[in-house]
Design a protein around this motif. Structure first.
Motif, mmCIF file in Angstrom:
data_model
loop_
_atom_site.group_PDB
_atom_site.id
_atom_site.type_symbol
_atom_site.label_atom_id
_atom_site.label_comp_id
_atom_site.label_asym_id
_atom_site.label_seq_id
_atom_site.Cartn_x
_atom_site.Cartn_y
_atom_site.Cartn_z
ATOM 1 N N THR A 24 5.611 71.006 15.934
ATOM 2 C CA THR A 24 6.807 71.610 15.204
ATOM 3 C C THR A 24 7.452 72.303 16.320
ATOM 4 O O THR A 24 9.031 71.646 16.375
ATOM 5 N N ALA A 27 9.252 68.628 17.989
ATOM 6 C CA ALA A 27 10.432 68.855 16.669
ATOM 7 C C ALA A 27 11.457 68.821 17.037
ATOM 8 O O ALA A 27 12.430 68.695 17.347
ATOM 9 N N LEU A 32 14.247 67.029 15.868
ATOM 10 C CA LEU A 32 14.658 66.067 14.704
ATOM 11 C C LEU A 32 14.854 67.566 13.347
ATOM 12 O O LEU A 32 13.865 66.752 12.329
#
Length: 353
Positions: A24, A27, A32
């Motif tokens: 996470t 990302a 993202l």
């Protein structure tokens, strides 16, 4: 939660919790993760927490971004304010793995990280370079092998304080041996005085907050409140994770670490209400523990919180939860006749006493 977020969370939950968290963070670094940008705001949600102006009272609790790697991204996730860390003077690995556990059916988490972080210098450098759109705070910690833990907090304040809006003295983590002993009146007075002095020398504009445990008696809360008032603490965060295992299955009863998430909600809210009564509005409070909906956030505010923080619920509901809570809170304030968040603070406190 949209279908993309639902699929993403399901994929993350196929990994062990700590790996999923690392993915996470990656990302978020790469852009993202869909984020709303500006937080949900407006006249009704606008919040002033001990002088810090926020679009809404929904904050991110410490522990998500331990090393201040994604400050800019998190400030665009819908929060009114965010807190990073905990930071310690020297980098440390923390406790052995596994040290993070999902209790999916209970919407809870157990962690025993032990202040794993890259150290104050690396974190301060990132904070100095960050350009967040919301107030940012740093959670102050102490090294596990420190000979003077009180001085550790002051050291981190000196290093990171100039780059944040607030700093939280964390003496309530259950995962560093004897750390909670610093919540005693004499030790706490000395520790907080040192942090306040460091603030005066290096970060005069930063607010100093104190984060307490939920496993405290009324007399202990009274002592903490008196010390906080005497040294000039700007706000108190209630609460950190609990050592209690009430309301969770027997398979988790002996798993060491702090429990957070839904099972903590009632316990932490009762502590918040008690502290609100003890302080009588003299010190702003931040309600933390088990928030996963607008109703939960509203309950914390009505119990005495000027603002709230969440973390564990993101594991199960994703970042869209933040804006959902803010929008829902705005509706609840309107439905109950409150023109602002400030008007609702403590309005149902007696129900939790």
């Amino acid at each position: 939660m949209n279908i993309l977020e639902r699929v993403g969370l399901k994929a993350l939950h196929s990994f062990d919790p700590e790996t999923a968290h690392g993915l996470t963070i990656t990302a978020l670094k790469k852009g993202l993760v869909p984020l709303p940008g500006a937080p949900v705001g407006g006249t009704r949600l606008a919040t002033n927490l001990c002088g810090m102006e926020m679009a809404n009272p929904i904050g991110l609790a410490a522990g998500f971004d331990k090393n201040a790697e994604v400050v800019n991204a998190l400030s665009k996730a819908g929060f009114g304010f965010i807190e990073v860390g905990a930071a310690t003077p020297r980098a440390q690995a923390g406790n052995p793995k596994p040290r993070l556990f999902r209790l999916t059916e209970q919407k809870a988490v157990i962690n025993r990280f032990g202040f794993n972080n890259q150290g104050q210098d690396a974190i301060a450098e990132r904070l100095a370079a960050a350009r967040p759109i919301t107030p940012v705070g740093i959670n102050l910690g102490a090294n596990k092998d420190s000979e003077n833990r009180a001085d550790d907090f002051a050291q981190v304040m000196r290093a990171c304080g100039p780059h944040v809006d607030f700093a939280t003295v964390n003496v309530s983590s259950p995962n560093t041996e004897k750390l909670r002993d610093l919540q005693g009146a004499e030790a706490l007075n000395s520790l907080l005085s040192g942090v306040i002095a460091a603030r005066g020398e290096h970060a005069p504009n930063a607010k100093v907050l104190l984060k307490i445990a939920p496993d405290l008696s009324e007399s202990e809360l009274q002592e903490i409140a008196e010390v906080a008032k005497s040294v000039g603490i700007d706000a108190i965060i209630a609460t950190n994770t609990t050592l209690s295992r009430d309301g969770i299955p027997s398979k988790w009863q002996d798993e060491a670490g702090g429990l957070s998430g839904a099972p903590l909600f009632e316990k932490s809210t009762r502590i918040l209400a008690q502290l609100s009564k003890i302080t009588n509005g003299e010190i702003p409070l931040v309600g933390v523990g088990g928030i996963s909906s607008a109703q939960d956030a509203f309950a914390k505010i009505q119990a005495g919180g000027s603002a709230v923080q969440l973390y564990s619920a993101l594991v199960y509901q994703g970042f869209s939860l933040v804006s959902d809570i803010a929008k829902g809170l705005e509706q609840l304030l309107e439905q109950n006749g409150f023109a602002t968040v400030a008007d609702a603070i403590g309005s149902n406190r007696d129900a939790w006493l």
